[in-house]
Design an enzyme around this catalytic site. Structure first.
Site, short mmCIF file in Angstrom:
data_model
loop_
_atom_site.label_atom_id
_atom_site.label_comp_id
_atom_site.label_asym_id
_atom_site.label_seq_id
_atom_site.Cartn_x
_atom_site.Cartn_y
_atom_site.Cartn_z
N ILE A 1 -7.46 -6.45 4.52
CA ILE A 1 -6.41 -6.25 5.66
C ILE A 1 -5.45 -6.41 3.95
O ILE A 1 -5.05 -7.50 3.42
CB ILE A 1 -6.10 -7.26 6.75
CG1 ILE A 1 -6.23 -8.37 6.58
CG2 ILE A 1 -6.74 -6.93 8.40
CD1 ILE A 1 -6.14 -9.99 7.82
N ASP A 2 -4.14 -5.99 4.87
CA ASP A 2 -2.68 -5.61 3.39
C ASP A 2 -2.32 -7.15 3.52
O ASP A 2 -2.15 -8.31 3.83
CB ASP A 2 -1.44 -5.04 3.92
CG ASP A 2 -2.42 -3.62 4.72
OD1 ASP A 2 -3.19 -2.84 3.30
OD2 ASP A 2 -2.26 -2.38 5.30
N LYS A 3 -1.48 -7.39 2.26
CA LYS A 3 -1.01 -8.30 1.65
C LYS A 3 -0.82 -8.97 2.54
O LYS A 3 -0.56 -10.48 3.08
CB LYS A 3 -0.52 -8.26 0.44
CG LYS A 3 0.45 -9.30 -0.19
CD LYS A 3 1.41 -9.00 -1.30
CE LYS A 3 1.77 -10.15 -1.86
NZ LYS A 3 3.30 -9.96 -0.94
N ARG B 1 0.28 1.02 10.27
CA ARG B 1 1.55 1.52 9.66
C ARG B 1 2.08 2.36 9.68
O ARG B 1 2.96 2.94 9.98
CB ARG B 1 1.94 0.46 8.16
CG ARG B 1 1.02 -0.91 8.37
CD ARG B 1 0.97 -1.74 7.26
NE ARG B 1 2.42 -1.59 5.83
CZ ARG B 1 2.22 -1.73 5.39
NH1 ARG B 1 0.80 -2.48 4.45
NH2 ARG B 1 3.47 -1.78 4.48
#
Length: 303
Positions: free
Chosen positions: A135-137, A236
């Site tokens: 999962i993204d930062k 996103r």
């Protein structure tokens, strides 16, 4: 190099499959690599993965020594939601990178896992901390980790077969008129900005996101998004594509910036479900909304 010797009491089975059955810690891809590298001999002769085992075959396996991954172990006080000898589920905070990379050599989830786990297995001879998905930062929430090769293969297969459950909650800009819907639009690299993903037919992969409205506000919507596929930046990019970008998103967010109490996108991996690699039990985990996302929801009620 560890040496293992077995004598076959059956016949007709592929040797890679047969060897895998001799130890619960060996995966089939792992064994196939050993065979390819010449670490497996049948009756003193190197073999191939498709060799059919015969009665009384003597199989000798020279298991390569595992090399340490060159990542510094750090005690990062990980929020471990669940752990057993096969799998680990972590609630990743917003701002934490999953893998070390240029600019982020430390403080990552991998650094924390290297300190937390002392029983990581080796895949192709290298210790790796079993990251199955990312999962993204600046997305918070649940991520699953495999602690051995068999678990890793099982969880990866479940992702490929779309049998895992991954649900996110997000705060988006704009009021979504539909109570629920499905975004079925392929995603690929944005040709104008290689750091971003976009909906495109060019060099793209299928991407499907299901969404459902949780609550509407004057100018925003609290929404749940469920992944059918797992493309980079999928939620996103998809939410921007339908005109409801995620609040705080530095790459895909609304052009008009609002002063929200959050650093990064208001996106949280709230639910994670998979079948346990060893027991076959269906596992479901949930992580409550972090305080910064709660603060955002409180703020939009006052707009």
């Amino acid at each position: 190099m560890k040496s293992h010797k077995f004598v076959s009491e059956e016949k007709g089975k592929r040797i890679d499959k047969w060897i895998t059955e001799q130890s619960e810690d060996w995966s089939r891809s792992h064994v196939q690599q050993w065979i390819q590298d010449g670490h497996v001999k049948v009756n003193g002769v190197e073999t191939k993965s498709n060799y059919k085992i015969r009665l009384d075959d003597e199989v000798v396996i020279e298991e390569p020594e595992v090399q340490e991954l060159e990542v510094e172990a750090e005690d990062l006080n990980l929020d471990v939601v669940y752990e057993d000898k096969d799998v680990l589920v972590v609630n990743k905070p917003r701002g934490m990178v999953v893998h070390p990379a240029p600019g982020h050599p430390s403080g990552t989830l991998v650094n924390g896992l290297m300190a937390h786990c002392d029983d990581l297995s080796g895949i192709n001879g290298v210790v790796r901390p079993g990251i199955v998905h990312r999962i993204d930062k600046d997305t918070s929430g649940l991520i699953m980790v495999a602690k051995n090769d068999k678990a890793h293969e099982s969880l990866v297969d479940q992702l490929k077969n779309k049998s895992t459950k991954r649900r996110y909650e997000a705060l988006v800009s704009g009021v979504i008129p539909h109570d629920k819907g499905t975004i079925d639009a392929p995603i690929g690299r944005d040709p104008e900005d290689r750091q971003k993903m976009t909906v495109t037919e060019h060099h793209s992969r299928d991407a499907v996101t299901h969404f459902q409205v949780i609550e509407r506000f004057e100018r925003h919507t609290h929404v749940a998004c469920e992944l059918e596929t797992g493309r980079t930046h999928q939620i996103r990019a998809h939410m921007k594509y339908i005109g409801f970008p995620i609040v705080g998103d530095p790459k895909y967010g609304p052009r008009k910036k609002h002063d929200f109490p959050i650093v990064g996108q208001a996106l949280h991996a709230e639910l994670l479900g998979f079948v346990h690699p060893r027991t076959g039990e269906e596992m479901i985990f949930r992580a409550p909304l972090p305080e910064d996302l709660k603060a955002c929801l409180k703020a939009v009620k006052q707009i």
